[in-house]
Design an enzyme around this catalytic site. Structure first.
Site, short mmCIF file in Angstrom:
data_model
loop_
_atom_site.label_atom_id
_atom_site.label_comp_id
_atom_site.label_asym_id
_atom_site.label_seq_id
_atom_site.Cartn_x
_atom_site.Cartn_y
_atom_site.Cartn_z
CE LYS A 73 -4.40 0.83 2.61
NZ LYS A 73 -4.99 0.88 3.72
C1 E4P Z 1 -8.37 1.80 3.86
O1 E4P Z 1 -7.56 1.10 3.41
C2 E4P Z 1 -8.18 2.33 5.15
O2 E4P Z 1 -7.33 1.46 5.97
C3 E4P Z 1 -9.26 2.76 5.91
O3 E4P Z 1 -10.44 2.49 5.10
C4 E4P Z 1 -9.45 4.06 6.42
O4 E4P Z 1 -10.72 4.26 7.22
P1 E4P Z 1 -10.76 5.47 8.34
O5 E4P Z 1 -11.04 6.83 7.56
O6 E4P Z 1 -12.06 4.98 9.02
O7 E4P Z 1 -9.68 5.45 9.03
#
Ligand code: E4P
Length: 217
Positions: free
Chosen positions: A83
């Site tokens: 990522k």
């Molecule tokens: C996605 O890969 C992220 O880890 C996640 O969806 C972020 O979510 P949040 O905005 O609730 O922290």
């Protein structure tokens, strides 16, 4: 629609995985922090448990260091998706890591143009953050819809991974629009099973059943 679970809590992933609900997992530095676990150890444990892609995020901010971190994370298991953030350096890292045969999830996407760049850089997944747009009074679902249209217009194969899903309505709308994947916290996935009329109906059935005096077992 594929379901990824957005957590680094192994027990919670295992519970959903046993039900066949887990097509992959997403983590991020905040989720690793919350788990209290070592990133390499917990990611390995998750990747061994789940068949699908497990996203592990780099924390470097320049492209060369992101690439080095990405290579290390990718070595954890065959199903790791590296990522990287949607910065110019992240797009460079995406391009290199993709050309080396890795799955890459480009995260922190907040505009359709960013998603277009990620597709051109060869991303396996683009992660538009719905909840965080809603938090600042913008329309997260409109972004999912715009990316769907742009990718379909040109046949990009990058998968839309609807992220930052906070409510069952986000999940429903993402599915209606045609996001390829959604990643949601375990709590939201479980809430998708709930309906007030299901509870009410079951209550009435059980009360009537008691009146029959019968038993099935
Ligand atoms: C996605 O890969 C992220 O880890 C996640 O969806 C972020 O979510 P949040 O905005 O609730 O922290």
């Amino acid at each position: 629609m594929k379901f990824f679970v957005d957590t680094a809590e192994v027990d919670q992933i295992a519970e959903l995985n046993d039900l066949g609900m887990v097509d992959g997992v997403t983590t991020n530095p905040s989720l690793i922090m919350k788990s209290g676990r070592d990133i390499l150890e917990v990611t390995k444990e998750i990747a061994d448990m789940v068949d699908g892609p497990v996203s592990a995020e780099v924390v470097a901010t320049d492209a060369d260091a992101m690439i080095a971190e990405g290579r290390k994370l990718a070595k954890i298991a065959d199903n790791i998706a590296v990522k990287v953030p949607l910065t110019w350096a992240g797009l460079k890292a995406c391009n290199v890591l993709t050309n080396e045969g890795n799955m890459v999830n480009v995260t922190l996407c907040f505009s359709a143009n960013q998603a277009l760049l990620a597709a051109k850089a060869g991303a396996t997944f683009i992660s538009p953050f719905i909840g965080r747009l809603d938090d600042i009074n913008l329309d997260g679902m409109e972004l999912i819809s715009d990316i769907r249209q742009i990718y379909d217009n040109y046949g990009y194969e990058t998968q839309i991974l609807a992220a930052s899903i906070r409510t069952v309505n986000h999940a429903y709308q993402s599915a209606m629009i045609g996001a390829d994947v959604m990643t949601a916290p375990p709590k939201v996935i479980k809430q998708m099973a709930e309906h007030v009329l299901t509870d009410k109906g079951l209550d009435a059935f059980l009360k009537d059943w008691e009146k029959t005096g019968q038993q099935i077992l």
